[in-house]
Enzyme design. Structure first.
Site, PDB file in Angstrom:
ATOM      1  N   ARG A 155       0.851  -1.183   0.000  1.00  0.00           N
ATOM      2  CA  ARG A 155       0.000   0.000   0.000  1.00  0.00           C
ATOM      3  C   ARG A 155       0.884   1.228   0.000  1.00  0.00           C
ATOM      4  NH1 ARG A 155      -3.506  -2.130   5.195  1.00  0.00           N
ATOM      5  NH2 ARG A 155      -4.245  -4.042   4.202  1.00  0.00           N
ATOM      6  N   ASP A 198       0.499   5.380   1.051  1.00  0.00           N
ATOM      7  CA  ASP A 198      -0.392   6.316   1.751  1.00  0.00           C
ATOM      8  C   ASP A 198      -0.974   7.347   0.783  1.00  0.00           C
ATOM      9  OD1 ASP A 198       0.443   5.100   4.085  1.00  0.00           O
ATOM     10  OD2 ASP A 198       1.958   6.634   4.528  1.00  0.00           O
ATOM     11  N   ARG A 236       8.203   7.351   6.190  1.00  0.00           N
ATOM     12  CA  ARG A 236       7.853   8.713   6.608  1.00  0.00           C
ATOM     13  C   ARG A 236       8.225   8.959   8.074  1.00  0.00           C
ATOM     14  NH1 ARG A 236       1.790   9.274   5.277  1.00  0.00           N
ATOM     15  NH2 ARG A 236       2.132  11.306   6.249  1.00  0.00           N
TER      16      ARG A 236
END
Lengths: 256, 256
Positions: free
Chosen positions: B55, B57, B209
Protein backbone atom coordinates in the site's frame (compact mmCIF):
# COMPACT_ATOMS: atom_id res chain seq x y z
CA UNK A 1 6.06 65.94 8.15
CA UNK A 2 8.24 64.75 5.29
CA UNK A 3 6.79 63.74 1.96
CA UNK A 4 6.49 59.99 1.47
CA UNK A 5 9.38 58.77 -0.58
CA UNK A 6 8.70 56.60 -3.58
CA UNK A 7 10.88 53.68 -4.58
CA UNK A 8 10.96 51.11 -7.36
CA UNK A 9 11.13 47.44 -6.44
CA UNK A 10 12.24 44.64 -8.73
CA UNK A 11 10.78 41.18 -8.22
CA UNK A 12 12.03 37.85 -9.52
CA UNK A 13 9.09 35.47 -9.76
CA UNK A 14 8.72 31.73 -10.36
CA UNK A 15 5.38 30.21 -11.24
CA UNK A 16 3.61 27.05 -12.24
CA UNK A 17 1.36 28.35 -15.01
CA UNK A 18 -0.98 25.33 -15.02
CA UNK A 19 -3.93 27.05 -13.35
CA UNK A 20 -3.50 30.52 -14.91
CA UNK A 21 -4.61 32.34 -18.04
CA UNK A 22 -1.05 33.63 -18.42
CA UNK A 23 1.03 36.47 -17.01
CA UNK A 24 -1.18 39.34 -18.09
CA UNK A 25 -4.24 40.63 -16.29
CA UNK A 26 -7.43 39.62 -18.13
CA UNK A 27 -11.14 40.15 -17.81
CA UNK A 28 -11.88 36.46 -17.49
CA UNK A 29 -9.51 34.15 -15.71
CA UNK A 30 -6.79 34.38 -13.11
CA UNK A 31 -3.45 35.82 -14.17
CA UNK A 32 -0.10 35.83 -12.41
CA UNK A 33 0.15 39.63 -12.68
CA UNK A 34 -3.25 40.11 -11.06
CA UNK A 35 -2.59 37.67 -8.21
CA UNK A 36 0.59 39.51 -7.24
CA UNK A 37 -0.90 42.98 -7.75
CA UNK A 38 -3.83 42.08 -5.50
CA UNK A 39 -1.43 41.04 -2.72
CA UNK A 40 0.69 44.18 -3.22
CA UNK A 41 -2.40 46.41 -3.01
CA UNK A 42 -3.54 44.64 0.16
CA UNK A 43 -0.10 45.01 1.72
CA UNK A 44 0.51 48.65 0.76
CA UNK A 45 -3.04 50.01 0.35
CA UNK A 46 -1.66 51.70 -2.77
CA UNK A 47 -2.86 51.35 -6.36
CA UNK A 48 0.17 49.32 -7.39
CA UNK A 49 0.76 48.43 -11.05
CA UNK A 50 3.10 45.53 -11.66
CA UNK A 51 5.10 45.63 -14.92
CA UNK A 52 6.44 42.32 -16.21
CA UNK A 53 9.38 41.66 -18.54
CA UNK A 54 6.90 40.24 -21.02
CA UNK A 55 3.81 38.11 -21.27
CA UNK A 56 3.66 34.38 -20.96
CA UNK A 57 0.75 32.44 -22.47
CA UNK A 58 -1.83 30.50 -20.49
CA UNK A 59 -0.19 27.39 -19.09
CA UNK A 60 3.41 28.54 -19.60
CA UNK A 61 5.68 28.37 -16.54
CA UNK A 62 8.46 30.68 -15.35
CA UNK A 63 11.57 29.97 -13.34
CA UNK A 64 12.55 33.63 -13.13
CA UNK A 65 10.13 36.20 -14.55
CA UNK A 66 11.18 39.77 -13.67
CA UNK A 67 8.73 42.55 -12.84
CA UNK A 68 8.82 45.94 -11.14
CA UNK A 69 6.45 48.24 -9.28
CA UNK A 70 6.62 51.64 -7.58
CA UNK A 71 5.36 52.31 -4.07
CA UNK A 72 5.68 54.79 -1.23
CA UNK A 73 5.16 52.15 1.44
CA UNK A 74 7.74 51.81 4.23
CA UNK A 75 7.44 48.00 4.03
CA UNK A 76 10.97 46.61 3.72
CA UNK A 77 11.99 44.48 0.76
CA UNK A 78 12.39 41.39 2.91
CA UNK A 79 8.88 41.96 4.32
CA UNK A 80 7.59 42.23 0.74
CA UNK A 81 9.27 38.90 -0.02
CA UNK A 82 7.91 37.03 3.00
CA UNK A 83 4.53 38.80 2.96
CA UNK A 84 3.87 38.05 -0.72
CA UNK A 85 4.95 34.42 -0.35
CA UNK A 86 2.65 33.93 2.62
CA UNK A 87 -0.32 35.49 0.80
CA UNK A 88 0.21 33.86 -2.60
CA UNK A 89 -0.66 30.22 -3.27
CA UNK A 90 2.29 27.83 -3.63
CA UNK A 91 2.20 27.91 -7.42
CA UNK A 92 3.57 31.48 -7.44
CA UNK A 93 6.77 32.24 -5.50
CA UNK A 94 8.64 35.50 -5.18
CA UNK A 95 12.34 34.61 -5.28
CA UNK A 96 13.88 38.09 -4.90
CA UNK A 97 12.58 41.56 -3.98
CA UNK A 98 15.07 44.40 -4.19
CA UNK A 99 15.12 48.15 -4.70
CA UNK A 100 16.21 49.19 -8.20
CA UNK A 101 16.80 52.58 -9.90
CA UNK A 102 13.82 54.38 -11.43
CA UNK A 103 15.38 54.03 -14.86
CA UNK A 104 15.08 50.27 -14.59
CA UNK A 105 12.04 48.93 -16.44
CA UNK A 106 11.34 45.19 -16.36
CA UNK A 107 10.23 45.25 -19.99
CA UNK A 108 12.14 48.05 -21.71
CA UNK A 109 15.45 47.42 -19.94
CA UNK A 110 15.42 43.71 -20.82
CA UNK A 111 18.29 42.80 -23.17
CA UNK A 112 17.17 39.26 -23.80
CA UNK A 113 15.42 36.17 -22.58
CA UNK A 114 16.02 32.46 -22.26
CA UNK A 115 13.17 30.01 -22.87
CA UNK A 116 13.33 26.26 -22.42
CA UNK A 117 10.95 23.71 -23.93
CA UNK A 118 10.88 20.32 -22.20
CA UNK A 119 10.38 17.07 -24.10
CA UNK A 120 9.81 13.64 -22.64
CA UNK A 121 10.92 10.82 -24.92
CA UNK A 122 10.07 7.94 -22.57
CA UNK A 123 7.81 5.31 -24.11
CA UNK A 124 5.22 6.27 -21.49
CA UNK A 125 5.47 9.65 -19.79
CA UNK A 126 5.94 9.58 -15.99
CA UNK A 127 2.76 11.05 -14.42
CA UNK A 128 4.74 13.53 -12.32
CA UNK A 129 6.13 15.09 -15.51
CA UNK A 130 2.85 15.35 -17.40
CA UNK A 131 2.24 18.99 -16.38
CA UNK A 132 5.76 20.15 -17.30
CA UNK A 133 6.87 18.43 -20.48
CA UNK A 134 5.58 17.42 -23.88
CA UNK A 135 5.44 13.70 -24.42
CA UNK A 136 6.76 12.74 -27.84
CA UNK A 137 5.70 9.15 -28.27
CA UNK A 138 7.42 8.53 -31.61
CA UNK A 139 11.20 8.54 -32.04
CA UNK A 140 12.39 11.97 -33.20
CA UNK A 141 15.16 12.68 -35.67
CA UNK A 142 17.27 14.85 -33.36
CA UNK A 143 20.09 15.47 -35.85
CA UNK A 144 17.47 17.01 -38.16
CA UNK A 145 16.15 19.21 -35.31
CA UNK A 146 19.72 20.32 -34.58
CA UNK A 147 20.30 21.28 -38.24
CA UNK A 148 17.17 23.47 -38.03
CA UNK A 149 18.24 25.01 -34.71
CA UNK A 150 21.54 26.14 -36.25
CA UNK A 151 19.59 27.97 -38.96
CA UNK A 152 17.75 29.99 -36.31
CA UNK A 153 20.87 31.49 -34.78
CA UNK A 154 21.54 35.08 -35.83
CA UNK A 155 19.37 38.01 -36.88
CA UNK A 156 16.25 37.07 -38.82
CA UNK A 157 12.76 38.27 -39.59
CA UNK A 158 10.68 35.76 -37.66
CA UNK A 159 7.28 36.65 -39.13
CA UNK A 160 6.74 33.00 -40.07
CA UNK A 161 6.73 32.17 -36.38
CA UNK A 162 4.66 35.09 -35.15
CA UNK A 163 0.95 34.79 -34.61
CA UNK A 164 -0.66 37.41 -36.80
CA UNK A 165 -2.30 40.51 -35.42
CA UNK A 166 -0.73 40.02 -32.03
CA UNK A 167 2.28 42.34 -31.99
CA UNK A 168 1.97 45.24 -29.59
CA UNK A 169 1.80 48.14 -32.02
CA UNK A 170 2.08 50.69 -29.21
CA UNK A 171 5.78 49.96 -28.98
CA UNK A 172 7.55 51.37 -32.00
CA UNK A 173 10.81 49.51 -31.93
CA UNK A 174 11.42 49.90 -35.61
CA UNK A 175 12.55 46.34 -35.80
CA UNK A 176 9.26 44.77 -36.90
CA UNK A 177 9.54 41.01 -36.55
CA UNK A 178 13.34 41.07 -36.68
CA UNK A 179 14.92 39.38 -33.67
CA UNK A 180 18.32 37.93 -32.92
CA UNK A 181 18.62 34.42 -31.56
CA UNK A 182 21.99 34.09 -29.83
CA UNK A 183 21.72 30.40 -29.13
CA UNK A 184 19.30 27.59 -30.00
CA UNK A 185 20.31 24.13 -28.84
CA UNK A 186 19.27 20.87 -27.21
CA UNK A 187 20.29 20.12 -23.63
CA UNK A 188 20.00 16.67 -22.11
CA UNK A 189 18.60 16.47 -18.59
CA UNK A 190 18.55 12.68 -18.66
CA UNK A 191 18.11 9.91 -21.22
CA UNK A 192 14.38 10.57 -21.65
CA UNK A 193 14.28 14.27 -20.81
CA UNK A 194 15.47 16.75 -23.41
CA UNK A 195 15.32 20.53 -23.26
CA UNK A 196 15.27 22.75 -26.34
CA UNK A 197 16.73 26.09 -25.26
CA UNK A 198 16.34 29.44 -27.04
CA UNK A 199 18.32 32.52 -26.00
CA UNK A 200 17.61 35.74 -27.87
CA UNK A 201 17.20 39.49 -27.64
CA UNK A 202 13.42 39.14 -27.74
CA UNK A 203 10.64 36.84 -28.81
CA UNK A 204 7.43 37.56 -30.71
CA UNK A 205 4.04 36.40 -29.48
CA UNK A 206 3.92 32.57 -29.54
CA UNK A 207 7.31 32.52 -31.29
CA UNK A 208 8.92 29.79 -29.18
CA UNK A 209 5.85 27.58 -29.36
CA UNK A 210 5.57 28.12 -33.13
CA UNK A 211 9.27 27.34 -33.55
CA UNK A 212 8.84 24.18 -31.47
CA UNK A 213 5.80 23.05 -33.46
CA UNK A 214 7.81 23.39 -36.66
CA UNK A 215 10.96 21.81 -35.20
CA UNK A 216 8.87 18.81 -34.13
CA UNK A 217 7.71 18.45 -37.75
CA UNK A 218 11.40 18.27 -38.71
CA UNK A 219 11.93 15.73 -35.91
CA UNK A 220 9.09 13.62 -37.31
CA UNK A 221 10.56 13.71 -40.81
CA UNK A 222 7.74 15.81 -42.28
CA UNK A 223 10.15 18.56 -43.34
CA UNK A 224 13.93 18.70 -43.81
CA UNK A 225 16.25 21.53 -42.75
CA UNK A 226 16.18 23.02 -46.28
CA UNK A 227 12.40 23.31 -46.01
CA UNK A 228 12.80 24.76 -42.53
CA UNK A 229 15.09 27.44 -44.00
CA UNK A 230 12.46 28.20 -46.64
CA UNK A 231 9.79 28.59 -43.97
CA UNK A 232 12.00 31.09 -42.14
CA UNK A 233 12.61 33.02 -45.40
CA UNK A 234 8.90 32.99 -46.31
CA UNK A 235 7.96 35.49 -43.56
CA UNK A 236 4.54 33.90 -43.62
CA UNK A 237 2.95 32.27 -40.59
CA UNK A 238 0.96 29.85 -42.75
CA UNK A 239 4.22 28.36 -44.05
CA UNK A 240 5.27 27.13 -40.60
CA UNK A 241 4.02 24.29 -38.40
CA UNK A 242 1.45 24.31 -35.61
CA UNK A 243 1.84 25.98 -32.22
CA UNK A 244 3.29 23.52 -29.71
CA UNK A 245 1.39 23.15 -26.40
CA UNK A 246 2.19 25.70 -23.64
CA UNK A 247 2.63 23.40 -20.61
CA UNK A 248 6.15 22.30 -21.61
CA UNK A 249 7.49 25.87 -21.96
CA UNK A 250 9.45 27.66 -19.25
CA UNK A 251 10.65 31.27 -19.18
CA UNK A 252 14.05 30.42 -17.73
CA UNK A 253 15.70 33.84 -17.38
CA UNK A 254 15.49 37.50 -18.36
CA UNK A 255 18.76 39.27 -19.11
CA UNK A 256 19.47 42.95 -18.30
CA UNK B 1 -16.12 -25.18 -27.43
CA UNK B 2 -12.94 -25.02 -25.36
CA UNK B 3 -12.95 -23.75 -21.78
CA UNK B 4 -11.76 -20.16 -21.44
CA UNK B 5 -8.18 -20.15 -20.34
CA UNK B 6 -7.21 -18.05 -17.37
CA UNK B 7 -3.94 -16.13 -17.19
CA UNK B 8 -2.18 -13.92 -14.67
CA UNK B 9 -1.00 -10.48 -15.79
CA UNK B 10 1.63 -8.40 -14.07
CA UNK B 11 1.38 -4.62 -14.32
CA UNK B 12 4.05 -2.00 -13.61
CA UNK B 13 2.33 1.24 -12.66
CA UNK B 14 3.49 4.84 -12.16
CA UNK B 15 1.28 7.38 -10.45
CA UNK B 16 1.10 10.89 -9.14
CA UNK B 17 -0.56 10.32 -5.77
CA UNK B 18 -1.60 13.96 -5.25
CA UNK B 19 -5.30 13.47 -5.92
CA UNK B 20 -5.69 10.00 -4.38
CA UNK B 21 -6.42 8.52 -0.95
CA UNK B 22 -3.60 6.04 -1.55
CA UNK B 23 -3.15 2.74 -3.35
CA UNK B 24 -5.79 0.76 -1.53
CA UNK B 25 -9.50 0.74 -2.32
CA UNK B 26 -11.44 2.71 0.31
CA UNK B 27 -15.04 3.54 1.12
CA UNK B 28 -14.48 7.27 0.82
CA UNK B 29 -12.07 8.67 -1.68
CA UNK B 30 -10.49 7.64 -4.93
CA UNK B 31 -7.71 5.07 -4.81
CA UNK B 32 -5.24 3.98 -7.46
CA UNK B 33 -6.27 0.33 -7.08
CA UNK B 34 -9.92 1.16 -7.62
CA UNK B 35 -9.29 3.36 -10.66
CA UNK B 36 -7.38 0.58 -12.41
CA UNK B 37 -9.79 -2.18 -11.32
CA UNK B 38 -12.71 -0.17 -12.68
CA UNK B 39 -11.02 0.10 -16.08
CA UNK B 40 -10.09 -3.61 -16.06
CA UNK B 41 -13.69 -4.58 -15.25
CA UNK B 42 -14.98 -2.37 -18.05
CA UNK B 43 -12.50 -3.85 -20.52
CA UNK B 44 -12.95 -7.50 -19.58
CA UNK B 45 -16.48 -7.57 -18.11
CA UNK B 46 -14.95 -9.79 -15.42
CA UNK B 47 -14.86 -9.23 -11.66
CA UNK B 48 -11.15 -8.46 -11.64
CA UNK B 49 -9.27 -8.04 -8.36
CA UNK B 50 -5.98 -6.18 -8.59
CA UNK B 51 -3.30 -7.14 -6.06
CA UNK B 52 -0.59 -4.60 -5.38
CA UNK B 53 2.93 -5.14 -4.03
CA UNK B 54 1.94 -3.04 -1.03
CA UNK B 55 0.00 0.00 0.00
CA UNK B 56 1.08 3.55 -0.44
CA UNK B 57 -0.39 6.32 1.75
CA UNK B 58 -2.58 9.13 0.49
CA UNK B 59 -0.43 11.56 -1.49
CA UNK B 60 2.52 9.18 -1.97
CA UNK B 61 3.71 8.70 -5.56
CA UNK B 62 5.05 5.65 -7.38
CA UNK B 63 7.50 5.32 -10.23
CA UNK B 64 7.02 1.56 -10.52
CA UNK B 65 4.38 -0.07 -8.35
CA UNK B 66 3.81 -3.71 -9.30
CA UNK B 67 0.41 -5.42 -9.25
CA UNK B 68 -1.18 -8.54 -10.72
CA UNK B 69 -4.62 -9.76 -11.70
CA UNK B 70 -6.15 -12.89 -13.20
CA UNK B 71 -8.51 -12.89 -16.14
CA UNK B 72 -9.91 -15.17 -18.83
CA UNK B 73 -10.22 -12.37 -21.38
CA UNK B 74 -8.61 -12.78 -24.79
CA UNK B 75 -7.48 -9.15 -24.73
CA UNK B 76 -3.77 -9.10 -25.52
CA UNK B 77 -1.26 -7.62 -23.07
CA UNK B 78 -0.43 -4.76 -25.40
CA UNK B 79 -4.16 -3.98 -25.72
CA UNK B 80 -4.40 -3.99 -21.91
CA UNK B 81 -1.51 -1.51 -21.83
CA UNK B 82 -2.92 0.88 -24.43
CA UNK B 83 -6.54 0.42 -23.32
CA UNK B 84 -5.83 1.15 -19.67
CA UNK B 85 -3.70 4.17 -20.53
CA UNK B 86 -6.42 5.59 -22.74
CA UNK B 87 -9.10 5.09 -20.06
CA UNK B 88 -7.08 6.26 -17.04
CA UNK B 89 -6.38 9.93 -16.35
CA UNK B 90 -2.80 11.11 -16.94
CA UNK B 91 -1.83 10.85 -13.28
CA UNK B 92 -1.86 7.03 -13.50
CA UNK B 93 0.17 5.31 -16.23
CA UNK B 94 0.60 1.62 -16.91
CA UNK B 95 4.24 1.14 -17.92
CA UNK B 96 4.29 -2.60 -18.55
CA UNK B 97 1.66 -5.36 -18.88
CA UNK B 98 2.93 -8.91 -19.25
CA UNK B 99 1.82 -12.46 -18.57
CA UNK B 100 3.42 -14.02 -15.50
CA UNK B 101 3.25 -17.49 -13.88
CA UNK B 102 0.40 -18.20 -11.43
CA UNK B 103 2.90 -18.60 -8.62
CA UNK B 104 3.89 -14.96 -9.00
CA UNK B 105 2.15 -12.74 -6.43
CA UNK B 106 2.82 -9.00 -6.49
CA UNK B 107 2.86 -8.87 -2.69
CA UNK B 108 4.08 -12.23 -1.45
CA UNK B 109 6.74 -12.71 -4.13
CA UNK B 110 8.27 -9.28 -3.47
CA UNK B 111 11.81 -9.57 -2.11
CA UNK B 112 12.24 -5.89 -1.37
CA UNK B 113 11.43 -2.31 -2.19
CA UNK B 114 13.15 0.96 -2.87
CA UNK B 115 11.65 4.20 -1.58
CA UNK B 116 12.97 7.69 -2.25
CA UNK B 117 12.16 10.82 -0.26
CA UNK B 118 12.79 14.12 -2.07
CA UNK B 119 14.04 17.21 -0.28
CA UNK B 120 14.30 20.71 -1.71
CA UNK B 121 16.92 22.84 0.02
CA UNK B 122 16.51 25.97 -2.14
CA UNK B 123 15.85 29.14 -0.15
CA UNK B 124 12.46 29.28 -1.86
CA UNK B 125 11.00 26.12 -3.38
CA UNK B 126 10.36 26.23 -7.15
CA UNK B 127 6.56 26.05 -7.67
CA UNK B 128 6.87 23.16 -10.11
CA UNK B 129 8.47 21.03 -7.39
CA UNK B 130 6.00 21.82 -4.61
CA UNK B 131 3.89 18.70 -5.22
CA UNK B 132 6.87 16.33 -5.30
CA UNK B 133 9.39 17.36 -2.66
CA UNK B 134 9.57 18.59 0.91
CA UNK B 135 10.90 22.10 1.28
CA UNK B 136 13.40 22.34 4.12
CA UNK B 137 13.84 26.05 4.64
CA UNK B 138 16.56 25.85 7.28
CA UNK B 139 20.04 24.49 6.59
CA UNK B 140 20.26 20.81 7.52
CA UNK B 141 23.21 19.03 9.12
CA UNK B 142 23.64 16.39 6.43
CA UNK B 143 26.67 14.69 8.02
CA UNK B 144 24.47 14.05 11.07
CA UNK B 145 21.70 12.60 8.87
CA UNK B 146 24.27 10.35 7.18
CA UNK B 147 25.51 9.06 10.55
CA UNK B 148 21.90 8.10 11.38
CA UNK B 149 21.34 6.47 7.99
CA UNK B 150 24.33 4.18 8.55
CA UNK B 151 22.74 3.00 11.82
CA UNK B 152 19.63 1.90 9.92
CA UNK B 153 21.44 -0.52 7.65
CA UNK B 154 21.10 -4.16 8.65
CA UNK B 155 18.42 -6.21 10.42
CA UNK B 156 16.53 -4.33 13.13
CA UNK B 157 13.22 -4.27 14.93
CA UNK B 158 11.70 -1.08 13.54
CA UNK B 159 8.77 -0.80 16.00
CA UNK B 160 9.85 2.75 16.86
CA UNK B 161 9.07 3.72 13.28
CA UNK B 162 5.83 1.78 12.87
CA UNK B 163 2.48 3.41 13.39
CA UNK B 164 0.72 1.41 16.10
CA UNK B 165 -2.25 -0.81 15.35
CA UNK B 166 -1.61 -0.72 11.65
CA UNK B 167 0.27 -3.94 10.88
CA UNK B 168 -1.70 -6.39 8.79
CA UNK B 169 -2.20 -9.20 11.30
CA UNK B 170 -3.64 -11.47 8.62
CA UNK B 171 -0.14 -12.07 7.35
CA UNK B 172 1.78 -14.20 9.82
CA UNK B 173 5.32 -13.64 8.74
CA UNK B 174 6.74 -14.46 12.13
CA UNK B 175 9.09 -11.53 11.79
CA UNK B 176 7.04 -8.95 13.72
CA UNK B 177 8.55 -5.53 13.11
CA UNK B 178 11.93 -6.92 12.14
CA UNK B 179 13.04 -5.75 8.72
CA UNK B 180 16.38 -5.54 6.94
CA UNK B 181 17.49 -2.28 5.37
CA UNK B 182 20.10 -3.08 2.73
CA UNK B 183 20.95 0.51 1.94
CA UNK B 184 20.03 3.94 3.32
CA UNK B 185 21.80 6.88 1.73
CA UNK B 186 21.54 10.37 0.31
CA UNK B 187 21.67 10.93 -3.45
CA UNK B 188 22.18 14.33 -5.00
CA UNK B 189 19.98 15.22 -7.95
CA UNK B 190 21.27 18.78 -8.07
CA UNK B 191 22.58 21.39 -5.64
CA UNK B 192 19.15 22.04 -4.12
CA UNK B 193 17.54 18.65 -4.71
CA UNK B 194 18.48 15.77 -2.43
CA UNK B 195 17.00 12.30 -2.33
CA UNK B 196 17.06 10.07 0.74
CA UNK B 197 16.88 6.50 -0.52
CA UNK B 198 15.88 3.40 1.46
CA UNK B 199 16.26 -0.10 0.05
CA UNK B 200 15.05 -2.96 2.21
CA UNK B 201 13.30 -6.32 2.33
CA UNK B 202 10.08 -4.68 3.48
CA UNK B 203 8.72 -1.60 5.18
CA UNK B 204 6.16 -1.25 7.97
CA UNK B 205 3.19 1.08 7.71
CA UNK B 206 4.44 4.70 7.59
CA UNK B 207 7.98 3.47 8.29
CA UNK B 208 9.76 5.56 5.66
CA UNK B 209 7.85 8.71 6.61
CA UNK B 210 8.51 8.09 10.31
CA UNK B 211 12.20 7.50 9.61
CA UNK B 212 12.33 10.72 7.58
CA UNK B 213 10.58 12.73 10.30
CA UNK B 214 13.19 11.54 12.79
CA UNK B 215 16.11 11.99 10.40
CA UNK B 216 15.00 15.59 9.82
CA UNK B 217 15.15 16.14 13.60
CA UNK B 218 18.76 14.97 13.42
CA UNK B 219 19.32 17.31 10.47
CA UNK B 220 17.94 20.20 12.51
CA UNK B 221 20.23 19.40 15.45
CA UNK B 222 17.41 18.34 17.76
CA UNK B 223 18.90 14.88 18.22
CA UNK B 224 22.36 13.39 17.59
CA UNK B 225 23.15 10.00 16.06
CA UNK B 226 23.57 8.42 19.53
CA UNK B 227 20.03 9.48 20.38
CA UNK B 228 18.87 8.18 17.02
CA UNK B 229 20.41 4.79 17.91
CA UNK B 230 18.55 4.86 21.24
CA UNK B 231 15.27 5.59 19.47
CA UNK B 232 15.81 2.58 17.21
CA UNK B 233 16.61 0.39 20.25
CA UNK B 234 13.58 1.66 22.21
CA UNK B 235 11.09 -0.19 19.97
CA UNK B 236 8.60 2.48 20.95
CA UNK B 237 6.87 4.73 18.43
CA UNK B 238 6.60 7.58 20.93
CA UNK B 239 10.40 7.76 21.15
CA UNK B 240 10.76 8.73 17.48
CA UNK B 241 10.01 11.93 15.59
CA UNK B 242 6.90 12.95 13.68
CA UNK B 243 5.66 11.44 10.42
CA UNK B 244 7.09 13.37 7.45
CA UNK B 245 4.57 14.55 4.81
CA UNK B 246 3.59 12.05 2.10
CA UNK B 247 3.91 14.20 -1.04
CA UNK B 248 7.73 13.94 -1.16
CA UNK B 249 7.77 10.13 -1.03
CA UNK B 250 8.10 7.90 -4.09
CA UNK B 251 7.89 4.13 -4.32
CA UNK B 252 10.82 3.79 -6.73
CA UNK B 253 10.99 0.04 -7.36
CA UNK B 254 9.78 -3.36 -6.17
CA UNK B 255 12.30 -6.21 -6.30
CA UNK B 256 11.40 -9.85 -7.07
Amino acid sequence: MTALQSRRIRLTIAYDGTRYCGWQRQENGRSIQQEIETCLRTMTREEISLHGAGRTDAGVHAEAMVAHFDCTSRITNSRFLSGLNSMLTGDIRILVAKTCPFDFHARFSAKGKCYQYHLCTALIQPPTRRLYSLHVATALDFPSICRCLILLEGKHDFQSFENTGTRDKTIVTGRGAVRTIHSARILTADSTHLIVEFIGDGFLKNMVRNLMGTLLEAGRGKICSEEFAEILRAKDRSAAGPTAPPHALFLKEVFY
